[in-house]
Design an enzyme around this catalytic site. Structure first.
Site, PDB file in Angstrom:
ATOM      1  NE  ARG A 277       4.081  -2.807  -2.375  1.00 41.07           N
ATOM      2  CZ  ARG A 277       3.187  -2.857  -1.403  1.00 41.07           C
ATOM      3  NH1 ARG A 277       1.928  -2.507  -1.640  1.00 41.07           N
ATOM      4  NH2 ARG A 277       3.528  -3.246  -0.191  1.00 41.07           N
TER       5      ARG A 277
ATOM      6  CG  PHE B 216       0.913  -9.526  -0.312  1.00 41.80           C
ATOM      7  CD1 PHE B 216      -0.465  -9.612  -0.158  1.00 41.80           C
ATOM      8  CD2 PHE B 216       1.524  -8.310  -0.013  1.00 41.80           C
ATOM      9  CE1 PHE B 216      -1.223  -8.532   0.266  1.00 41.80           C
ATOM     10  CE2 PHE B 216       0.780  -7.214   0.419  1.00 41.80           C
ATOM     11  CZ  PHE B 216      -0.584  -7.331   0.559  1.00 41.80           C
TER      12      PHE B 216
ATOM     13  CD  GLN C 122       0.005  -1.337  -5.296  1.00 52.10           C
ATOM     14  OE1 GLN C 122       0.320  -1.996  -4.302  1.00 52.10           O
ATOM     15  NE2 GLN C 122      -0.122  -0.017  -5.264  1.00 52.10           N
TER      16      GLN C 122
ATOM     17  CG  ASN D 281      -6.757   2.246   0.022  1.00 48.23           C
ATOM     18  OD1 ASN D 281      -5.879   2.212   0.885  1.00 48.23           O
ATOM     19  ND2 ASN D 281      -7.868   1.498   0.100  1.00 48.23           N
TER      20      ASN D 281
ATOM     21  CG  PHE E 102      -3.958  -5.249  -4.473  1.00 44.73           C
ATOM     22  CD1 PHE E 102      -4.314  -6.467  -3.905  1.00 44.73           C
ATOM     23  CD2 PHE E 102      -4.472  -4.082  -3.901  1.00 44.73           C
ATOM     24  CE1 PHE E 102      -5.160  -6.534  -2.808  1.00 44.73           C
ATOM     25  CE2 PHE E 102      -5.314  -4.138  -2.797  1.00 44.73           C
ATOM     26  CZ  PHE E 102      -5.664  -5.372  -2.244  1.00 44.73           C
TER      27      PHE E 102
ATOM     28  CG  LEU F 213      -5.001  -6.589   2.288  1.00 42.83           C
ATOM     29  CD1 LEU F 213      -4.673  -6.831   0.825  1.00 42.83           C
ATOM     30  CD2 LEU F 213      -4.251  -5.369   2.815  1.00 42.83           C
TER      31      LEU F 213
ATOM     32  CG  HIS G 207      -7.127  -2.363   0.316  1.00 43.16           C
ATOM     33  ND1 HIS G 207      -6.381  -1.430  -0.386  1.00 43.16           N
ATOM     34  CD2 HIS G 207      -6.477  -2.569   1.490  1.00 43.16           C
ATOM     35  CE1 HIS G 207      -5.316  -1.105   0.335  1.00 43.16           C
ATOM     36  NE2 HIS G 207      -5.359  -1.774   1.484  1.00 43.16           N
TER      37      HIS G 207
END
Length: 282
Positions: free
Chosen positions: A77, A82, A85, A124, A135, A144, A148
């Protein structure tokens, strides 16, 4: 009370021991791999850091008997500006993953915030669902925070991370694969010696466990053998008693027959004469 949120840079300056350092050699579209080096915050979130380290070195064996290893996995991903991942070591598409502690493990803490690029954080599916997926941020991502667990940072190869964040994607899936061709831990001499000692300690524990299991196996065999011997003794006793009873019956039968055979009998002519005398009297 909630733990105080720490600044990554400030925390790094306070470290009094050498944190674990791991690397990924990452290849995009089959090209030459670039190396990304991570520092793990084992002094802040030791359980999460150890999970990542173990998956980098690939020594931990999963429940299916296979090694849990980031090598051969993908960054599945990519979201421009950003993060990138990866870490799905079971299904390779973001729907799987496995930790060294089992399928999932709990959030160890939100001591560090997502304040800058190059932070290593756990992906998660909600609270307490950490596995092997992670990530790497390419900018501050404060939304976040407290969701996370930040457990490391990139200390070399941030240019490779930024280049991967710019690859062509279909949605958020890279059109051409981003492969972790190799990974591991970078050790100095002192750390290498400590790791060798730790491996030997674990090997000794395993030997002791196997020995204990062998002793248990021997005990099970001993108990089974004792039962077999006890059952055999019982059968022998019952057989012996039956044989003895048969012998007694035979002897009693022989004695009766002998007693009958000793009873006086009228023999031959004498018996006939006695019969004749009886007729004369009539």
């Amino acid at each position: 009370p909630e733990p105080a949120v720490l600044d990554v840079a400030e925390e790094a300056a306070k470290v009094t021991h050498k944190r674990p350092t791991c690397y990924f050699d990452v290849s995009h579209a089959g090209g030459a791999p670039g190396r990304i080096v991570f520092e793990l915050f084992d002094d802040i979130v030791p359980k999460t850091a150890e999970n990542f380290r173990q998956l980098c070195i690939g020594e931990h064996i999963g429940k299916d008997g296979k090694k849990l290893h980031y090598k051969g996995s993908y960054f599945h991903r990519v979201v421009a500006d950003f993060m990138i991942q990866g870490g799905d070591i079971t299904k390779h598409n973001g729907t799987g993953g496995m930790s060294i502690y089992g399928q999932d493990f709990v959030d160890e803490g939100f001591t560090l915030n997502h304040t800058t690029r190059g932070l290593l954080s756990m992906a998660n599916a909600g609270r307490n669902t950490n596995n092997s997926q992670f990530f790497i941020t390419v900018k501050a991502t404060p939304w976040l925070d407290n969701k996370h667990v930040v457990f490391g940072r990139v200390i070399e190869g941030m240019d490779s991370v930024l280049a991967l964040n710019r690859v062509k994607v279909n949605g958020d899936k890279p059109i051409q694969q981003i492969l972790v061709k190799d990974c591991g831990e970078i050790l100095d001499e002192q750390q290498a010696e400590a790791r060798r000692a730790e491996r030997e300690r674990k090997a000794q524990q395993e030997r002791d466990a196997n020995k204990s299991e062998m002793e248990k196996s021997h005990e099970r065999v001993r108990v089974a053998r004792a039962k077999i011997e006890q059952d055999a003794k019982k059968v022998i006793e019952e057989t012996s008693n039956a044989v003895l009873e048969g012998i007694k019956r035979e002897r009693r039968g022989g004695a009766e027959e002998e007693k009958t055979s000793k009873k006086p009998k009228k023999l031959g002519m004498l018996a006939d004469l006695e019969d004749d005398d009886d007729d004369d009297d009539d």
